[in-house]
Design an enzyme around this catalytic site. Sequence first.
Site, PDB file in Angstrom:
ATOM      1  N   LYS A 170       0.843  -1.201   0.000  1.00  0.00           N
ATOM      2  CA  LYS A 170       0.000   0.000   0.000  1.00  0.00           C
ATOM      3  C   LYS A 170       0.879   1.252   0.000  1.00  0.00           C
ATOM      4  O   LYS A 170       0.583   2.240  -0.682  1.00  0.00           O
ATOM      5  CB  LYS A 170      -0.942  -0.011   1.216  1.00  0.00           C
ATOM      6  CG  LYS A 170      -2.063  -1.040   1.067  1.00  0.00           C
ATOM      7  CD  LYS A 170      -2.853  -1.274   2.350  1.00  0.00           C
ATOM      8  CE  LYS A 170      -3.846  -2.414   2.142  1.00  0.00           C
ATOM      9  NZ  LYS A 170      -4.622  -2.783   3.315  1.00  0.00           N
ATOM     10  N   ASP A 225     -11.005   2.807   4.026  1.00  0.00           N
ATOM     11  CA  ASP A 225     -11.382   1.395   3.857  1.00  0.00           C
ATOM     12  C   ASP A 225     -12.903   1.244   3.730  1.00  0.00           C
ATOM     13  O   ASP A 225     -13.390   0.187   3.351  1.00  0.00           O
ATOM     14  CB  ASP A 225     -10.951   0.580   5.088  1.00  0.00           C
ATOM     15  CG  ASP A 225      -9.620  -0.126   4.893  1.00  0.00           C
ATOM     16  OD1 ASP A 225      -9.352  -0.587   3.773  1.00  0.00           O
ATOM     17  OD2 ASP A 225      -8.867  -0.227   5.882  1.00  0.00           O
ATOM     18  N   GLN A 248      -4.734  -1.858   9.437  1.00  0.00           N
ATOM     19  CA  GLN A 248      -4.686  -3.161   8.770  1.00  0.00           C
ATOM     20  C   GLN A 248      -5.332  -4.227   9.654  1.00  0.00           C
ATOM     21  O   GLN A 248      -5.024  -4.336  10.837  1.00  0.00           O
ATOM     22  CB  GLN A 248      -3.218  -3.525   8.459  1.00  0.00           C
ATOM     23  CG  GLN A 248      -3.050  -4.801   7.646  1.00  0.00           C
ATOM     24  CD  GLN A 248      -3.631  -4.699   6.243  1.00  0.00           C
ATOM     25  OE1 GLN A 248      -3.654  -3.640   5.637  1.00  0.00           O
ATOM     26  NE2 GLN A 248      -4.136  -5.810   5.738  1.00  0.00           N
TER      27      GLN A 248
HETATM   28  N1  GUN Z   1      -7.255  -6.994   5.745  1.00  0.00           N
HETATM   29  C1  GUN Z   1      -7.629  -7.693   4.661  1.00  0.00           C
HETATM   30  N2  GUN Z   1      -8.144  -6.862   3.729  1.00  0.00           N
HETATM   31  C2  GUN Z   1      -8.075  -5.618   4.245  1.00  0.00           C
HETATM   32  C3  GUN Z   1      -8.446  -4.337   3.763  1.00  0.00           C
HETATM   33  O1  GUN Z   1      -8.965  -4.165   2.652  1.00  0.00           O
HETATM   34  N3  GUN Z   1      -8.208  -3.303   4.594  1.00  0.00           N
HETATM   35  C4  GUN Z   1      -7.657  -3.455   5.824  1.00  0.00           C
HETATM   36  N4  GUN Z   1      -7.492  -2.364   6.582  1.00  0.00           N
HETATM   37  N5  GUN Z   1      -7.319  -4.627   6.309  1.00  0.00           N
HETATM   38  C5  GUN Z   1      -7.513  -5.704   5.518  1.00  0.00           C
END
Ligand code: GUN
Length: 282
Positions: free
Chosen positions: A49, A118, A93
Site C-alpha cells: 500500500k 477502507d 490493517q
Molecule cells: N485486511 C484484509 N483486507 C483488508 C483491507 O482491505 N483493509 C484493511 N485495513 N485490512 C484488511
Amino acid sequence: MATIIDGKALAAKCKEEIRQQVSALQRRPGLAVILVGSDPASRVYVTNKEKDCAQCGIYSEEFALPAEVGQRALLELIDELNRREEIDGILVQLPLPRGYDYDEQEVLLSIDPRKDVDAFHPFNVGQIMIGNYTFLPCTPAGVMRMLDEYGINPKGKHCVVVGRSNIVGKPQAMLLLHRHATVTICHSRTQDLGTITRQADILVSAVGKRNLITADMVKEGAVVIDVAMNRDESGKLCGDVDFGPVSAKASYITPVPGGCGPMTRVMLLYNTLAAARLHGKS
Ligand code: GUN
C-alpha cells in the site's frame, strides 16, 4: 476458453490516472497506515500500500505498533490522526492480533468517517447500503471496475456471491444490487452450494478455501471472479477457484494472483484521493 481479466494491467492504467489527478492538486493527499503486530501477510499488504502511494505521489506514513500496545494506545493514535490535517485517510490493517483484547469494532468506530478510506466505519457501511458512495469498499469496487472494463454489465443477471464477510461478500452484493443484478449470497451453511453457483451468470467467490469452486459448479459461459488469496501446499498464491478446468468453461475469469488483488490496492488510492478532495485539497 475464458478471457482472462487482467487486473494487474488495469490497475497499472488506473494508477496512472490517479497519479495524474494527484499531481494536479496543490496539496498532496496523505494516508496513515497502522499495522499492529507482526503478521507476515499484513506486513506485505502494508508495504504494498505504501509503495502504491509513493508511485502515485500520495504521502503515506506508517505506524507499526507492537502487538502488546493495546486498545487504548491504538485509539489514542487514531484520535491524533483524526485531527492531523495532512492526513486524509486512516487505515488500520486487519485483522488485529489475536490473543490480545482488541475490540475491532471500537477501533473502526473511532476512525473519523471522513478519513475512513477502507469504508469500514458503520457510517460508511450505511452509505454503501443506500448507494451514496463517499468511499468505495475497495475489493468489491475493484471487482466492479473490472466488470466495467471488460464490458460485463450485471443488470438483470443472476450474480452469486460466495462469502458474507463485512469486507467483501456483503458490500459486493450491495454494489451488484445497485447495478440491477439479482443477487444471491451463499456462505458456509448454504446447502448444496453447487446447485446455486450453477445458476450464476456472474460468480464471485470470496471464501478463502482452495478449489472450493470446481468446474461442475460453474455454468457454461459464466463470468468467474476469484477474490480469495490462499496458498497451496508449495506456498504458491491461489484463489478459491480450480482455475484450469473452470477457465475452460467460463467466458471471463480473474486469475490469482493478478486479478482482484491489484484492483483492491488501486481502490484504496482512489479513496485517498476522494478523502483529500473531501478535505478541500484541490
Ligand atoms: N485486511 C484484509 N483486507 C483488508 C483491507 O482491505 N483493509 C484493511 N485495513 N485490512 C484488511
